[in-house]
Design a protein around this motif. Structure first.
Motif, PDB file in Angstrom:
ATOM      1  N   UNK A  35       0.830  -1.213   0.000  1.00 13.35           N
ATOM      2  CA  UNK A  35       0.000   0.000   0.000  1.00 13.35           C
ATOM      3  C   UNK A  35       0.859   1.256   0.000  1.00 13.35           C
ATOM      4  N   UNK A  36       0.381   2.279  -0.685  1.00 14.63           N
ATOM      5  CA  UNK A  36       0.944   3.617  -0.527  1.00 14.63           C
ATOM      6  C   UNK A  36       0.094   4.317   0.518  1.00 14.63           C
ATOM      7  N   UNK A  37       0.720   4.758   1.596  1.00 21.90           N
ATOM      8  CA  UNK A  37      -0.008   5.501   2.625  1.00 21.90           C
ATOM      9  C   UNK A  37       0.946   6.434   3.356  1.00 21.90           C
ATOM     10  N   UNK A  38       0.365   7.509   3.876  1.00 15.23           N
ATOM     11  CA  UNK A  38       1.134   8.529   4.584  1.00 15.23           C
ATOM     12  C   UNK A  38       1.306   8.159   6.044  1.00 15.23           C
ATOM     13  N   UNK A  39       2.484   8.433   6.564  1.00 14.62           N
ATOM     14  CA  UNK A  39       2.754   8.404   8.001  1.00 14.62           C
ATOM     15  C   UNK A  39       3.234   9.809   8.338  1.00 14.62           C
ATOM     16  N   UNK A  40       2.600  10.419   9.321  1.00 18.86           N
ATOM     17  CA  UNK A  40       2.944  11.796   9.677  1.00 18.86           C
ATOM     18  C   UNK A  40       3.279  11.899  11.150  1.00 18.86           C
ATOM     19  N   UNK A  41       4.331  12.638  11.422  1.00 23.55           N
ATOM     20  CA  UNK A  41       4.743  12.932  12.796  1.00 23.55           C
ATOM     21  C   UNK A  41       4.780  14.442  12.961  1.00 23.55           C
ATOM     22  N   UNK A  42       4.408  14.897  14.152  1.00 20.38           N
ATOM     23  CA  UNK A  42       4.461  16.304  14.475  1.00 20.38           C
ATOM     24  C   UNK A  42       5.172  16.442  15.819  1.00 20.38           C
ATOM     25  N   UNK A  43       6.247  17.189  15.837  1.00 22.08           N
ATOM     26  CA  UNK A  43       7.001  17.427  17.069  1.00 22.08           C
ATOM     27  C   UNK A  43       6.943  18.923  17.371  1.00 22.08           C
ATOM     28  N   UNK A  44       5.992  19.350  18.220  1.00 19.42           N
ATOM     29  CA  UNK A  44       5.813  20.776  18.464  1.00 19.42           C
ATOM     30  C   UNK A  44       6.813  21.384  19.448  1.00 19.42           C
ATOM     31  N   UNK A  45       7.717  20.574  20.017  1.00 13.39           N
ATOM     32  CA  UNK A  45       8.635  21.073  21.037  1.00 13.39           C
ATOM     33  C   UNK A  45      10.098  20.853  20.678  1.00 13.39           C
ATOM     34  N   UNK A  46      10.432  20.955  19.397  1.00 16.54           N
ATOM     35  CA  UNK A  46      11.811  20.777  18.939  1.00 16.54           C
ATOM     36  C   UNK A  46      12.656  21.974  19.358  1.00 16.54           C
ATOM     37  N   UNK A  47      13.866  21.705  19.811  1.00 14.98           N
ATOM     38  CA  UNK A  47      14.810  22.776  20.111  1.00 14.98           C
ATOM     39  C   UNK A  47      16.193  22.395  19.597  1.00 14.98           C
ATOM     40  N   UNK A  48      16.924  23.408  19.197  1.00 11.76           N
ATOM     41  CA  UNK A  48      18.329  23.262  18.821  1.00 11.76           C
ATOM     42  C   UNK A  48      19.004  24.570  19.217  1.00 11.76           C
ATOM     43  N   UNK A  49      20.294  24.671  18.930  1.00 10.22           N
ATOM     44  CA  UNK A  49      21.026  25.880  19.275  1.00 10.22           C
ATOM     45  C   UNK A  49      21.542  26.570  18.022  1.00 10.22           C
ATOM     46  N   UNK A  50      21.550  27.889  18.061  1.00  4.42           N
ATOM     47  CA  UNK A  50      22.179  28.647  16.984  1.00  4.42           C
ATOM     48  C   UNK A  50      23.681  28.354  17.037  1.00  4.42           C
ATOM     49  N   UNK A  51      24.290  27.979  15.916  1.00  2.00           N
ATOM     50  CA  UNK A  51      25.705  27.627  15.944  1.00  2.00           C
ATOM     51  C   UNK A  51      26.637  28.830  16.154  1.00  2.00           C
ATOM     52  N   UNK A  52      26.110  30.033  16.009  1.00  2.63           N
ATOM     53  CA  UNK A  52      26.931  31.239  16.179  1.00  2.63           C
ATOM     54  C   UNK A  52      26.783  31.820  17.586  1.00  2.63           C
ATOM     55  N   UNK A  53      25.524  32.025  18.000  1.00  2.00           N
ATOM     56  CA  UNK A  53      25.278  32.689  19.286  1.00  2.00           C
ATOM     57  C   UNK A  53      25.084  31.723  20.450  1.00  2.00           C
TER      58      UNK A  53
END
Length: 151
Positions: A35-53
């Motif tokens: 079957x062709x079907x969609x799997x969707x994930x939503x991560x509303x709390x992603x964080x990373x750091x600015x590589x400069x600041x």
């Protein structure tokens, strides 16, 4: 093979990595490969750091894919996304790294990753990347989706 034999993280105490950790990603066999079907994930709390600041960046990460043989296990995906918390990369880099790591893990028919980053300094950035398996209708889907992309 039982799914419990494929997965090592699900059902166990979480070990949160403090920096980028693609090795935590796990996959299992798709039982509906025909079957062709969609799997969707939503991560509303992603964080990373600015590589400069070094300042934190916050985003909602949206991942949608059409699985083939393998699928990503959701707890491992959560731990993987959490591993960006102390990782310094630009928004666009994070989105492309996530997509490439998931392609390496699953070899999906099609995948797209969107980052909806909150404003910092008065501007917000919404990077989008996608991939369709070369030489297939999924490559055509990727071209179409990129050409017609809009949040």
């Amino acid at each position: 093979m039982e799914r419990s034999e494929e997965l090592t993280i699900l059902g166990r105490k979480s070990d949160y990595k403090q920096d980028y950790a693609p090795e935590v990603l796990e996959a299992f066999v798709n039982k509906h490969q025909e079957n062709d079907y969609w799997v969707r994930f939503n991560c509303p709390e992603f964080t990373s750091l600015c590589p400069i600041t070094g300042q934190p960046d916050f985003a909602e990460i949206r991942i949608s894919y059409l699985p083939d043989v393998k699928m990503v296990e959701s707890k491992s995906l959560k731990l993987y996304l959490f591993s960006f918390r102390n990782h310094g990369d630009f928004h666009e880099d994070c989105i492309n790294i996530i997509m490439k790591d998931l392609i390496k893990l699953m070899d999906p028919k099609y995948i797209e990753v969107t980052g909806i980053f909150t404003p910092r300094g008065g501007i917000s950035i919404y990077p989008y990347s996608n991939y369709g398996r070369p030489g297939t209708k999924y490559e055509e889907l990727a071209i179409y989706r990129l050409k017609n992309h809009d949040l």
